[in-house]
Write an enzyme that holds these catalytic residues in place. Structure first.
Site, PDB file in Angstrom:
ATOM      1  N   ASP A 217      48.532  73.353  92.201  1.00  0.00           N
ATOM      2  CA  ASP A 217      48.744  71.904  92.291  1.00  0.00           C
ATOM      3  C   ASP A 217      48.408  71.241  93.627  1.00  0.00           C
ATOM      4  O   ASP A 217      47.635  70.313  93.666  1.00  0.00           O
ATOM      5  CB  ASP A 217      50.191  71.574  91.934  1.00  0.00           C
ATOM      6  CG  ASP A 217      50.538  71.999  90.518  1.00  0.00           C
ATOM      7  OD1 ASP A 217      49.707  72.631  89.853  1.00  0.00           O
ATOM      8  OD2 ASP A 217      51.653  71.692  90.085  1.00  0.00           O
TER       9      ASP A 217
ATOM     10  N   GLU B  38      59.219  82.416  91.900  1.00  0.00           N
ATOM     11  CA  GLU B  38      57.972  81.755  91.518  1.00  0.00           C
ATOM     12  C   GLU B  38      56.874  82.054  92.555  1.00  0.00           C
ATOM     13  O   GLU B  38      55.744  82.370  92.206  1.00  0.00           O
ATOM     14  CB  GLU B  38      58.266  80.254  91.448  1.00  0.00           C
ATOM     15  CG  GLU B  38      57.135  79.399  90.963  1.00  0.00           C
ATOM     16  CD  GLU B  38      57.492  77.914  91.036  1.00  0.00           C
ATOM     17  OE1 GLU B  38      58.603  77.570  91.522  1.00  0.00           O
ATOM     18  OE2 GLU B  38      56.656  77.097  90.622  1.00  0.00           O
TER      19      GLU B  38
END
Ligand code: 2M8
Length: 461
Positions: free
Chosen positions: A187, A426
């Site tokens: 992102d 993550e």
């Protein structure tokens, strides 16, 4: 959580049991949320990695993961990057289904589905083929079910890849155009900085919004900034104005980038699709088309090589220039495979260099998302430096495909060492090993299961 003082096979078995518990904990019956709180919906490329993990627990459940995702495929062939869980309370994740308003704006959304209007890298055919490979090691009955699953999924996968090769590459260049940083999956990578900086967000036209992601991380600095979010949300508004119609989006959209990593994954996925086509007895015409897609993608990646930077570079279509960021995406031909010997040697040398695995301060020799030598590197911020276990898996899988067995084995060993200490985070600070973002992230657990199922991982094979 500190780890029990076990060693060898027992330690690995314990890790596998904990990874399985993460997937089961995030399982919502037929699909798996990407993370317990931060990501309560089904994400497209997460699902593919998650399916690879499920395969080691239950190949039929693994198949179900992809079947559920592909049931939300649009009439155009695109597979949405998020399939929303209608049972999640409002205020859980933003932008939510209402903000995307896809079903209101496009007739291409399947009835009854709530989805985003973007896509993510097409790992799905790779995962589908891997499910079948795992099923073959289990039993004839599971293999027969996996074959039936592939027969059902094949037309959807073919339509998905065709969409990417056409609507997302109207020039027939072999490189996929993305409309939004979220489509890359990386992102707020420095890859997107210049393109985002060139976007003016008219404050009076951007509807107000509240971010919920920051409630789920220990420190807001781990996530993209508010200025980045404004641009992300503004790009969504522009896509909505075009009613998510590719023909209407293409000419004027302010973020149009030929993404080398996305395109390389598509090449690898097309190879997997070729295997699937053969297994399901697809017409020869399909197989020829798929082979041509593989060749087209590889040739394009060859042209994307920048000798000065020593990596392949994304191409900013609007600005008409390559994006000179030093990130793992620059190693994309290793994922696509099939490059000339000198290019392969150059890329492997780069992988081993202090830009990536050879950096002397790395806690474990796994790839940082952005090279520590890139001026935009930030060790604790989303996609600007941290290591991502699922990405390590993708690289490991690619090295195995290239026949780089020793490198692949070393990478897996380092990745497993890391996994013992990060609570299935993550992402991970590359120098200190600090777990970041969400804990119990599904794709982190999934790749752990795949590594632990491989020969040698338990010390027993
Ligand atoms: C991240 O992306 C989402 C938006 O799609 C977010 O930040 O809210 C990325 O890491 C993406 O690659 C990933 O699929 C998603 C869920 O894990 O989170």
């Amino acid at each position: 959580m500190s780890q029990p003082a076990t060693t060898g096979p027992v330690r690995h078995r314990d890790l596998a049991a904990r990874a399985a518990a993460v997937l089961r904990g995030n399982d919502l019956g037929g699909w798996t949320k990407a993370a317990p709180r931060l990501y309560p919906h089904q994400w497209s490329w997460d699902s593919a990695f998650i399916a690879v993990g499920w395969a080691h627990l239950d190949t039929r459940r693994a198949a179900q993961e992809l079947t559920t995702l592909l049931a939300a495929q649009w009439a155009t062939g695109q597979v949405p990057h998020i399939v929303f869980n209608p049972d999640v309370p409002s205020g859980s994740y933003f932008p939510d289904a209402a903000r995307w308003a896809c079903a209101d704006l496009s007739a291409d959304v399947p009835a009854g589905k709530q989805t985003s209007g973007l896509v993510q890298p097409p790992v799905h055919a790779i995962a589908a083929w891997r499910i079948r490979e795992v099923a073959r090691t289990h039993s004839e009955a599971e293999t027969a079910d996996a074959d039936a699953f592939l027969r059902d999924l094949y037309p959807r996968l073919l339509a998905w890849h065709r969409y990417l090769l056409t609507a997302r590459d109207p020039e027939g260049s072999g490189l996929v155009t993305i409309y939004h940083p979220w489509e890359s999956g990386t992102d707020n990578s420095p890859r997107w900085d210049a393109a985002l900086a060139a976007i003016d967000v008219p404050a009076d036209e951007l509807p107000p919004y509240t971010r919920f992601d920051l409630q789920h991380v220990a420190d807001a600095a781990q996530r993209p900034t508010n200025a980045e979010y404004d641009r992300y949300l503004w790009l969504v508004e522009l896509l909505k104005r075009a009613r998510y119609d590719d023909a209407a989006i293409s000419p004027a959209h302010p973020f149009l980038i030929k993404d080398v990593l996305f395109s390389a994954i598509l090449v690898a996925a097309n190879e997997a699709l070729g295997h699937i086509a053969e297994a399901v007895g697809a017409p020869g015409e399909d197989r020829e088309t798929i082979e041509a897609w593989v060749a087209l993608g590889r040739a394009a990646l060859d042209r994307a090589w920048d000798a000065e930077v020593g990596l392949v570079l994304d191409q900013d279509v609007r600005a008409g220039r390559p994006v000179p960021a030093r990130t793992v995406a620059g190693l994309a031909p290793l994922v696509a495979g099939g490059m000339a010997a000198d290019r392969r040697a150059a890329l492997l040398a780069r992988l081993d260099s202090t830009d990536f695995l050879g950096h002397p301060q790395l806690r474990w020799p796994v790839p940082p998302s952005t090279s520590p030598h890139d001026p935009a590197f930030v060790a604790r911020t989303y996609w600007r430096g941290p290591t991502w276990p699922f990405f390590t898996w993708l690289l490991w899988w690619s090295l195995g495909r290239l026949g780089e067995t020793e490198r692949a084995d070393r990478l897996r060993a380092a990745a497993l060492d890391q996994l013992h200490e990060i609570d299935f985070a993550e992402y991970v600070e590359p120098f200190t090993g600090e777990p970041l973002g969400s804990l119990d992230q599904s794709w982190t657990a999934a790749v752990a299961l795949d590594w632990l199922a491989g020969p040698g991982a338990t010390g027993e094979a």
